[in-house]
Design an enzyme around this catalytic site. Structure first.
Site, PDB file in Angstrom:
ATOM      1  N   LYS A 261      -8.024  -0.714 -16.355  1.00  0.00           N
ATOM      2  CA  LYS A 261      -8.690  -0.910 -17.640  1.00  0.00           C
ATOM      3  C   LYS A 261      -7.908  -0.236 -18.774  1.00  0.00           C
ATOM      4  O   LYS A 261      -7.138   0.701 -18.524  1.00  0.00           O
ATOM      5  CB  LYS A 261     -10.100  -0.299 -17.596  1.00  0.00           C
ATOM      6  CG  LYS A 261     -11.068  -0.975 -16.659  1.00  0.00           C
ATOM      7  CD  LYS A 261     -12.397  -0.235 -16.658  1.00  0.00           C
ATOM      8  CE  LYS A 261     -13.399  -0.914 -15.731  1.00  0.00           C
ATOM      9  NZ  LYS A 261     -13.871  -2.205 -16.273  1.00  0.00           N
TER      10      LYS A 261
ATOM     11  N   GLU B  29     -14.590  -5.992  -9.220  1.00  0.00           N
ATOM     12  CA  GLU B  29     -14.872  -5.350  -7.940  1.00  0.00           C
ATOM     13  C   GLU B  29     -16.355  -5.282  -7.590  1.00  0.00           C
ATOM     14  O   GLU B  29     -16.722  -5.204  -6.417  1.00  0.00           O
ATOM     15  CB  GLU B  29     -14.289  -3.931  -7.939  1.00  0.00           C
ATOM     16  CG  GLU B  29     -15.146  -2.845  -8.548  1.00  0.00           C
ATOM     17  CD  GLU B  29     -15.479  -3.040 -10.029  1.00  0.00           C
ATOM     18  OE1 GLU B  29     -16.571  -2.610 -10.448  1.00  0.00           O
ATOM     19  OE2 GLU B  29     -14.663  -3.615 -10.771  1.00  0.00           O
TER      20      GLU B  29
ATOM     21  N   ASP C  17     -14.947   3.561 -12.127  1.00  0.00           N
ATOM     22  CA  ASP C  17     -14.219   2.294 -12.088  1.00  0.00           C
ATOM     23  C   ASP C  17     -13.009   2.354 -13.007  1.00  0.00           C
ATOM     24  O   ASP C  17     -13.133   2.223 -14.230  1.00  0.00           O
ATOM     25  CB  ASP C  17     -15.141   1.138 -12.507  1.00  0.00           C
ATOM     26  CG  ASP C  17     -14.436  -0.208 -12.462  1.00  0.00           C
ATOM     27  OD1 ASP C  17     -13.382  -0.301 -11.797  1.00  0.00           O
ATOM     28  OD2 ASP C  17     -14.940  -1.157 -13.085  1.00  0.00           O
TER      29      ASP C  17
ATOM     30  N   ASP D 230     -10.390  -5.699 -11.045  1.00  0.00           N
ATOM     31  CA  ASP D 230     -11.473  -5.161 -11.868  1.00  0.00           C
ATOM     32  C   ASP D 230     -12.737  -6.017 -11.784  1.00  0.00           C
ATOM     33  O   ASP D 230     -13.710  -5.743 -12.456  1.00  0.00           O
ATOM     34  CB  ASP D 230     -11.024  -5.011 -13.329  1.00  0.00           C
ATOM     35  CG  ASP D 230     -11.955  -4.103 -14.121  1.00  0.00           C
ATOM     36  OD1 ASP D 230     -12.616  -3.244 -13.503  1.00  0.00           O
ATOM     37  OD2 ASP D 230     -12.043  -4.257 -15.355  1.00  0.00           O
TER      38      ASP D 230
ATOM     39  N   ARG E 112     -18.766  -7.490  -7.693  1.00  0.00           N
ATOM     40  CA  ARG E 112     -19.249  -8.604  -6.868  1.00  0.00           C
ATOM     41  C   ARG E 112     -18.734  -8.502  -5.440  1.00  0.00           C
ATOM     42  O   ARG E 112     -19.376  -8.987  -4.511  1.00  0.00           O
ATOM     43  CB  ARG E 112     -18.857  -9.931  -7.519  1.00  0.00           C
ATOM     44  CG  ARG E 112     -17.383 -10.204  -7.605  1.00  0.00           C
ATOM     45  CD  ARG E 112     -17.034 -11.203  -8.701  1.00  0.00           C
ATOM     46  NE  ARG E 112     -17.245 -10.642 -10.030  1.00  0.00           N
ATOM     47  CZ  ARG E 112     -17.032 -11.302 -11.160  1.00  0.00           C
ATOM     48  NH1 ARG E 112     -16.589 -12.550 -11.121  1.00  0.00           N
ATOM     49  NH2 ARG E 112     -17.260 -10.740 -12.314  1.00  0.00           N
TER      50      ARG E 112
END
Length: 499
Positions: free
Chosen positions: A278, A350, A271, A348, A352
């Site tokens: 991030k 993502e 991620d 970010d 859900r």
């Protein structure tokens, strides 16, 4: 690691090392520990009298036996105050002792299970907890070490049983091995670097589990996902060259029943945060954003081995969340498998998105009760830290079942609210909902979003973002991935099956 049950007294067993226990509130040894002490000319009780051994929880004292008993060494394990001793603490204590034994090169370890705690715990549960502690506590992940060094490993554990049912302890040992090895399997998956655990590789690992236990499995490829209109899942995967995979594993243990437990796992194998990337600090840890998927596969592995009278389906949405010219934009609107539309406010948030399609698909395939497991929000860490799993639900009865299973497994959960007053956090001006509303109640936002896709189906969401890994070794958890929620899901399925 092999386990053997024996009726032979611990004082007569030849072994590299034996474990005896002592509690903080006692000024003398009792039971089997006393027998060992007497054989050793009261050397242990002398150390207790001199306060060198205090019995504090997790205290480990190593002694050589100098031929006084057949075992070469003794580990005196502190269990803390007896009135505060729980199975969870016993599990952690034996993990600490086993880890110490492994560090000093013990290959054969011996311990005793006696009637001392028979009135407190079922012998099956005690045997299971001890084995889980040893197997989980001595876990190591070193597949990429190139140095030719001898790796310490406990090869054999002998459990001496006195005055309690050997069959009951043996049943606990067998169950403990399955639970712990399945949790360690989840740890392996989560600890793998992202280039060694892509969605494709994760799907292959799932196939191996399915083949081993003769389970039904199907892997939905990108084209099939497009045909099914899984727009939320596909949106997250767009930025990566790695193709997304929807992994579906089915265990039918009760063909006469229409009930089916759906276990849904978030499988973001890396991620980056997407376009709203991030910060670079600790981004390497984002290889573990598939810990929910790993936990589901670990649980399925155990279910396949235990073969309970229940139906279970595991659904895992696996992909990467990366940055590229094809990545989803903030502000994009996507249509989910359920037909609901989502405005993507933040790339970010993502997890859900991919879970929304997985939850809907699990229901479509017949799941009548749902548990999803995900490293969903940093917000849950602010709320609960790193020791307790956040729990959200739409059904009180199903919540109590999951809580009971967590208590049995020794994994702590805490329920947070999904009150209607929070619904405004997922409202969108242009779509049915948004995937992010900023900082307020972040973990609850995620829960409210997923609740929309669970609908009326009893559902529990476990946010394991704070508990999926540890930065230092403690209790049953060596540094790294924990495999959390595996044992809770197994215990839940066994409760539901009546086993």
């Amino acid at each position: 690691m092999q386990f053997k049950i024996s009726r032979e007294p611990i004082t007569t067993l030849a072994s590299d090392c034996i474990i005896i226990t002592h509690t903080e509130d006692k000024d003398m040894l009792l039971g089997l520990a006393k027998e060992v002490d007497e054989k050793m000319d009261h050397r242990i009780s002398q150390l207790i009298a001199e306060k060198e051994i205090k019995g504090k929880f997790g205290e480990v004292t190593l002694l050589h036996t100098w031929g006084k008993i057949p075992a070469k060494r003794v580990l005196v394990l502190g269990l803390g105050k007896e009135e505060k001793l729980t199975l969870e603490k016993a599990r952690s204590a034996y993990a600490i002792a086993a880890r110490k034994a492994q560090e000093i090169g013990v290959s054969e370890l011996t311990l005793a299970v006696s009637q001392k705690y028979k009135d407190i715990w079922n012998p099956v549960d005690l045997g299971q907890a001890v084995v889980e502690g040893i197997v989980l506590g001595t876990y190591q992940f070193k597949p990429y070490k190139t140095k030719t060094e001898i790796e310490n490993k406990i090869e054999r554990v002998i459990i001496s049983v006195k005055d309690i049912s050997i069959d009951a302890v043996e049943a606990g040992v067998v169950r403990g091995e399955i639970f712990a090895e399945s949790q360690n399997l989840a740890r392996d998956f989560s600890n793998e670097p992202a280039n060694k655990m892509t969605p494709t590789i994760l799907a292959e690992k799932a196939k191996e589990i399915a083949k081993k236990h003769h389970l039904e499995i199907s892997i939905l490829e990108k084209e099939q996902l497009e045909e099914l209109n899984m727009g939320a899942f596909l949106a997250v995967s767009k930025g990566s060259t790695e193709p997304p995979k929807m992994i579906v594993i089915k265990y039918i243990g009760a063909p006469d029943s229409k009930d089916m437990i759906g276990l849904v796992g978030k499988g973001i194998t890396f991620d980056s945060g997407g376009i709203q990337i991030k910060p670079d600090k600790n981004m390497d840890e984002m290889k573990g954003d598939m810990a929910g998927a790993a936990a589901v596969l670990g649980a399925i592995n155990a279910i396949g081995a235990l073969k309970p009278h229940v139906n279970v389906i595991g659904v895992i949405s696996a992909c990467e969340n990366m940055v590229s010219g094809e990545a989803v934009h903030p502000g994009d609107v996507v249509e989910t498998f359920s037909g609901k539309t989502v405005e993507i406010k933040h790339t970010d948030a993502e997890g859900r998105l991919i879970l929304s399609d997985a939850i809907s698909y699990a229901k479509h395939l017949g799941a009548t009760k749902l548990v999803d497991v995900a490293t969903l929000t940093g917000s849950i860490i602010s709320a609960l830290g790193h020791h307790i799993i956040g729990l959200f639900s739409n059904n009180m009865d199903w919540t109590e079942e999951v809580k009971a299973a967590a208590k049995i497994s020794g994994e702590k959960v805490w329920e947070l609210p999904l009150d209607d007053d929070y619904a405004e956090l997922i409202e969108s001006d242009i779509a049915d909902m948004v995937n992010d509303a900023g900082s307020p109640a972040g973990a609850i936002q995620g829960g409210m979003f997923l609740k929309e896709f669970a609908g009326e189906t009893p559902w529990v969401h476990l946010d394991i973002a704070g508990t999926s890994d540890v930065t230092k070794t403690s209790g049953i958890n060596p540094k790294g991935a924990t495999g959390v929620a595996v044992r809770t899901m197994i215990a839940l399925v066994l409760r539901f099956s009546g086993n």
